[in-house]
Motif scaffolding. Structure first.
Motif, PDB file in Angstrom:
ATOM      1  N   ARG A   9      -4.095  -2.780  -4.847  1.00 46.57           N
ATOM      2  CA  ARG A   9      -5.403  -2.191  -4.444  1.00 46.57           C
ATOM      3  C   ARG A   9      -6.629  -2.667  -5.226  1.00 46.57           C
ATOM      4  O   ARG A   9      -7.558  -3.056  -4.855  1.00 46.57           O
ATOM      5  N   ASN A  40       0.816  -1.338   0.003  1.00 48.45           N
ATOM      6  CA  ASN A  40       0.143  -0.094   0.122  1.00 48.45           C
ATOM      7  C   ASN A  40       0.900   1.404   0.027  1.00 48.45           C
ATOM      8  O   ASN A  40       2.085   0.922   0.312  1.00 48.45           O
ATOM      9  N   PRO A  51       1.590  -0.704  -5.568  1.00 46.18           N
ATOM     10  CA  PRO A  51       0.341  -0.380  -4.806  1.00 46.18           C
ATOM     11  C   PRO A  51      -0.705  -0.367  -5.364  1.00 46.18           C
ATOM     12  O   PRO A  51      -2.172  -0.657  -5.065  1.00 46.18           O
TER      13      PRO A  51
END
Length: 402
Positions: free
Chosen positions: A251, A116, A247
């Motif tokens: 996601r 993330n 990231p």
């Protein structure tokens, strides 16, 4: 079950004489810890600190309370592996004469910028299995391990906390997320027996002695998990011959898993294959509404769901096939996404249905027909005739035609 005695060194005579002396405790809080071990490059913080406590003949909470009193009774009663930041890592590194980077690398916060953009210690994080501690005992089965890895080198790997990391890539078996003997969650900062081996805080079972279950040889799980793991450690991924920031991949990977598991879009050949090969039964979506994926999905369910999710994102064709076969709308494809990565938006934009814009000519013709048929002219009646809702505040220029 092991027959060794319970491990309570703090109840011993020597401990009471030495460690409870006030002046000695003050010295411990300032001195360099000479009896120490370095963390392995991929070790988890609680694993490393537990190994240090063991070689000092202490339980982990006692080791923290006496050598690091600034964290006394407020450090291990949470998800410590996420809580450790650079400041805390620096403190441990100085006291143990180690490199700060080596210590910080044991924290899950070191995944920031890879898994993330930010790993937040104050909230739940995507694709990290949660570990909840109440009082001083675990309540969720968030930590996993491979017994064969422990037999080779006895420490807990950081990637075992990733929700998509459900199997050991080296030994090709399912990870274990509970004590094989009593069923309690894995917990590293408490031990039952006087032994260097990690053992169950409740019954004393030595974790590395557990039996394992192999992945079916026809499964694609190992292949796809390897692809996702490579992306994590590279920090980028390639999609449709272009490079993107990792990231943004993870996601959407979490989003695909939610669509499959929580929303019920399960029409996918590879998902059905993995379910059949490993006898997995996915929970009914009606039982799962509004819940956090990592807290409710079982290990084998996660294996099947993430294998399918990674395969979906392996190419634009696979993503489009998944959308078409499940008839997923554009609104669902972007739901709960605060930011839609460009590579994902470029694939799903074609599923966006634009509302028809009523032209002035269409309104004139409709008004003419309504007058001939004695229908009162108004925005509501015009909407009924055209079959599209027309609002005064959005189309004030039409008022002059009525």
């Amino acid at each position: 079950m092991p027959t060794k005695s319970k491990f309570h060194p703090e109840k011993g005579y020597l401990f009471k004489i030495v460690y409870r002396d006030k002046k000695f405790k003050e010295k411990l809080a300032k001195t360099v810890i000479k009896n120490r071990v370095k963390p392995y490059p991929d070790e988890l913080f609680t694993s490393w600190i537990a190994r240090n406590a063991t070689i000092n003949f202490l339980q982990t909470p006692t080791f923290i309370n006496y050598y690091f009193p600034e964290y006394k009774n407020k450090f291990l009663n949470r998800d410590t592996d996420i809580f450790v930041d650079k400041k805390i890592a620096n403190n441990f590194a100085k006291r143990m004469l180690l490199d700060e980077k080596d210590v910080f690398n044991t924290s899950l916060q070191s995944y920031s910028g890879f898994l993330n953009e930010i790993i937040d210690s104050k909230t739940r994080n995507h694709l990290i299995t949660p570990v909840k501690v109440r009082g001083s005992y675990p309540r969720i089965k968030g930590l996993r391990y491979c017994p064969q890895c422990l037999q080779e080198q006895e420490y807990f790997r950081k990637e075992w906390r990733l929700s998509f990391y459900t199997v050991c890539l080296k030994h090709k078996n399912f990870l274990i997320n509970e004590c094989p003997q009593c069923g309690e969650p894995i917990f590293l900062v408490k031990r039952k027996l006087d032994t260097k081996s990690f053992n169950c805080w409740n019954c004393g079972f030595i974790y590395k002695e557990a039996e394992t279950e192999k992945i079916h040889h026809n499964s694609k799980g190992i292949y796809y998990l390897s692809k996702a793991t490579e992306i994590l450690y590279r920090g980028y991924f390639v999609y449709n011959s272009k490079w993107y920031y990792s990231p943004f991949y993870f996601r959407i990977l979490k989003h695909m898993a939610k669509l499959i598991y929580l929303s019920g879009y399960r029409n996918l050949d590879i998902l059905e294959k993995e379910i059949k090969l490993h006898n997995v039964k996915l929970k009914n979506t009606r039982e799962l509404g509004g819940k956090f994926l990592e807290e409710i999905i079982s290990l084998k369910e996660a294996f099947a769901v993430f294998t399918a999710s990674i395969s979906i994102l392996s190419s634009p064709i696979n993503l489009q096939r998944f959308i078409n076969s499940n008839k997923i709308s554009y609104a669902i494809l972007k739901r709960d996404l605060n930011y839609i990565p460009f590579w994902y938006e470029k694939t799903i934009w074609q599923y966006k249905k634009q509302a028809h814009f009523v032209t002035i000519e269409e309104v004139k013709n409709a008004c003419s027909w309504m007058k001939k048929n004695g229908i009162e002219l108004s925005y509501s009646s015009l909407s009924r005739v055209l079959g599209i809702k027309i609002e005064r505040r959005k189309r004030p220029e039409l008022a002059t035609l009525m």
